[in-house]
Design a protein around this motif. Sequence first.
Motif, PDB file in Angstrom:
ATOM      1  N   THR A  72       0.824  -1.209   0.000  1.00  0.00           N
ATOM      2  CA  THR A  72       0.000   0.000   0.000  1.00  0.00           C
ATOM      3  C   THR A  72       0.855   1.254   0.000  1.00  0.00           C
ATOM      4  O   THR A  72       0.531   2.255  -0.649  1.00  0.00           O
ATOM      5  CB  THR A  72      -0.930   0.006   1.217  1.00  0.00           C
ATOM      6  OG1 THR A  72      -1.782  -1.146   1.171  1.00  0.00           O
ATOM      7  CG2 THR A  72      -1.786   1.256   1.260  1.00  0.00           C
ATOM      8  N   LEU A  73       1.996   1.219   0.695  1.00  0.00           N
ATOM      9  CA  LEU A  73       2.825   2.409   0.856  1.00  0.00           C
ATOM     10  C   LEU A  73       3.805   2.617  -0.294  1.00  0.00           C
ATOM     11  O   LEU A  73       4.204   3.758  -0.558  1.00  0.00           O
ATOM     12  CB  LEU A  73       3.603   2.324   2.175  1.00  0.00           C
ATOM     13  CG  LEU A  73       2.762   2.388   3.459  1.00  0.00           C
ATOM     14  CD1 LEU A  73       3.646   2.198   4.681  1.00  0.00           C
ATOM     15  CD2 LEU A  73       2.020   3.713   3.542  1.00  0.00           C
ATOM     16  N   ILE A  74       4.223   1.551  -0.976  1.00  0.00           N
ATOM     17  CA  ILE A  74       5.238   1.698  -2.024  1.00  0.00           C
ATOM     18  C   ILE A  74       4.795   2.669  -3.122  1.00  0.00           C
ATOM     19  O   ILE A  74       5.558   3.572  -3.496  1.00  0.00           O
ATOM     20  CB  ILE A  74       5.597   0.311  -2.610  1.00  0.00           C
ATOM     21  CG1 ILE A  74       6.513  -0.433  -1.642  1.00  0.00           C
ATOM     22  CG2 ILE A  74       6.288   0.455  -3.965  1.00  0.00           C
ATOM     23  CD1 ILE A  74       6.895  -1.818  -2.115  1.00  0.00           C
ATOM     24  N   PRO A  75       3.584   2.524  -3.690  1.00  0.00           N
ATOM     25  CA  PRO A  75       3.206   3.479  -4.751  1.00  0.00           C
ATOM     26  C   PRO A  75       3.194   4.926  -4.270  1.00  0.00           C
ATOM     27  O   PRO A  75       3.607   5.833  -5.008  1.00  0.00           O
ATOM     28  CB  PRO A  75       1.798   3.008  -5.157  1.00  0.00           C
ATOM     29  CG  PRO A  75       1.740   1.574  -4.756  1.00  0.00           C
ATOM     30  CD  PRO A  75       2.550   1.496  -3.500  1.00  0.00           C
ATOM     31  N   ILE A 121      -0.068   4.566 -10.213  1.00  0.00           N
ATOM     32  CA  ILE A 121      -1.031   3.578  -9.732  1.00  0.00           C
ATOM     33  C   ILE A 121      -0.987   3.538  -8.208  1.00  0.00           C
ATOM     34  O   ILE A 121       0.000   3.949  -7.593  1.00  0.00           O
ATOM     35  CB  ILE A 121      -0.730   2.179 -10.299  1.00  0.00           C
ATOM     36  CG1 ILE A 121       0.678   1.728  -9.874  1.00  0.00           C
ATOM     37  CG2 ILE A 121      -0.886   2.145 -11.798  1.00  0.00           C
ATOM     38  CD1 ILE A 121       1.005   0.306 -10.295  1.00  0.00           C
ATOM     39  N   ALA A 122      -2.067   3.076  -7.634  1.00  0.00           N
ATOM     40  CA  ALA A 122      -2.136   2.986  -6.173  1.00  0.00           C
ATOM     41  C   ALA A 122      -3.015   1.802  -5.800  1.00  0.00           C
ATOM     42  O   ALA A 122      -4.038   1.546  -6.438  1.00  0.00           O
ATOM     43  CB  ALA A 122      -2.694   4.275  -5.575  1.00  0.00           C
ATOM     44  N   LEU A 165      -0.855 -14.653  -4.584  1.00  0.00           N
ATOM     45  CA  LEU A 165      -1.006 -14.350  -6.009  1.00  0.00           C
ATOM     46  C   LEU A 165      -1.367 -12.886  -6.229  1.00  0.00           C
ATOM     47  O   LEU A 165      -0.791 -12.215  -7.093  1.00  0.00           O
ATOM     48  CB  LEU A 165      -2.066 -15.261  -6.621  1.00  0.00           C
ATOM     49  CG  LEU A 165      -1.685 -16.738  -6.786  1.00  0.00           C
ATOM     50  CD1 LEU A 165      -2.876 -17.533  -7.300  1.00  0.00           C
ATOM     51  CD2 LEU A 165      -0.494 -16.882  -7.728  1.00  0.00           C
ATOM     52  N   VAL A 166      -2.324 -12.392  -5.444  1.00  0.00           N
ATOM     53  CA  VAL A 166      -2.718 -10.985  -5.583  1.00  0.00           C
ATOM     54  C   VAL A 166      -1.549 -10.067  -5.261  1.00  0.00           C
ATOM     55  O   VAL A 166      -1.280  -9.085  -5.980  1.00  0.00           O
ATOM     56  CB  VAL A 166      -3.922 -10.681  -4.668  1.00  0.00           C
ATOM     57  CG1 VAL A 166      -4.231  -9.187  -4.683  1.00  0.00           C
ATOM     58  CG2 VAL A 166      -5.145 -11.461  -5.123  1.00  0.00           C
ATOM     59  N   ALA A 167      -0.830 -10.383  -4.176  1.00  0.00           N
ATOM     60  CA  ALA A 167       0.316  -9.557  -3.803  1.00  0.00           C
ATOM     61  C   ALA A 167       1.385  -9.596  -4.883  1.00  0.00           C
ATOM     62  O   ALA A 167       2.018  -8.572  -5.196  1.00  0.00           O
ATOM     63  CB  ALA A 167       0.883 -10.037  -2.467  1.00  0.00           C
ATOM     64  N   ALA A 196       2.895  -5.084 -11.038  1.00  0.00           N
ATOM     65  CA  ALA A 196       2.335  -3.842 -11.570  1.00  0.00           C
ATOM     66  C   ALA A 196       3.095  -2.625 -11.051  1.00  0.00           C
ATOM     67  O   ALA A 196       3.369  -1.675 -11.794  1.00  0.00           O
ATOM     68  CB  ALA A 196       0.851  -3.753 -11.211  1.00  0.00           C
ATOM     69  N   ILE A 197       3.456  -2.666  -9.776  1.00  0.00           N
ATOM     70  CA  ILE A 197       4.214  -1.542  -9.200  1.00  0.00           C
ATOM     71  C   ILE A 197       5.589  -1.439  -9.862  1.00  0.00           C
ATOM     72  O   ILE A 197       6.058  -0.347 -10.207  1.00  0.00           O
ATOM     73  CB  ILE A 197       4.353  -1.731  -7.686  1.00  0.00           C
ATOM     74  CG1 ILE A 197       2.986  -1.556  -7.000  1.00  0.00           C
ATOM     75  CG2 ILE A 197       5.361  -0.752  -7.090  1.00  0.00           C
ATOM     76  CD1 ILE A 197       3.002  -1.852  -5.524  1.00  0.00           C
TER      77      ILE A 197
END
Length: 265
Positions: A98-101, A108-109, A223-225, A231-232
């Motif tokens: 959550t914090l990286i973007p 993207i966020a 998988l989602v992570a 994407a990030i």
Amino acid sequence: MPFPPPRPVTAPAQPLPLRFRRPDGWPEPSSDWVAANQGWEPPAGWVPVEGLAPAPAGWSWWRRDDVGWSAVSAAIGARRRRGVMVDAVVFAVGAVLTLIPATLHLDIAFVFWGAVVFGPLSLARTLAGMRHADRTTATLVRSRAAEVGQTLDRVAYADHVTAAGPGALALEAFLARRRIEAWSQTGSWPADQEHDGVAERFRITDDPRLSRRHRAATVVFALVAGIVLVAIAADAYAASRAGSGATPAAFEPPAAEHDGARPSG
């Protein structure tokens, strides 16, 4: 005379979590009664059969069996520790993704609100459960004892009906007699007062279905992570390429336009 054939050595049965402490002069309760009443605190002045002196004030009715109690509490503790690890990992991964973007100022966020919000709540609840492990174990033992008592009563009454036929007692009368028969001055009880495998009902085992659900949920979250992390990384790479392609001329002020007119003077 020939020697008898050797008997196979079997592991001793798991003892009950609690041992009943009978006051001086009281008869011994049957194993079924002890299993069905684990942790029960009788009211003041209670006696199992008439003619007995009440227990002294403040009498401690139960003491822990080291082996039986540990078999329950250790399993609960192991589940709690696994829960702490899972909750901590889920929260940490969700918070990082959550914090990286936001930190890299990307286009993207992602907000893993479930992991960020409910992760700490679940972690705090699990840690609180570990602090009150004895209370949790005692509650579980009493709950299992109630289930064991109902099962034993049902099995014993079914056997009584089969054996007595038309002369069988009503359920309430049979249970009243059974509670009295659970106390013996000689240490011997009717057959329906001692059933094998009762202590095993207090054994705590992992539910394979629950384990499969946890594994499935972990795989889905991973998988989602992973998809979010890819994407990030792709967005960060695109941003870096866009920044490296800019030239200094792009930041220079535009040149004055010449329309061919000579400056006056």
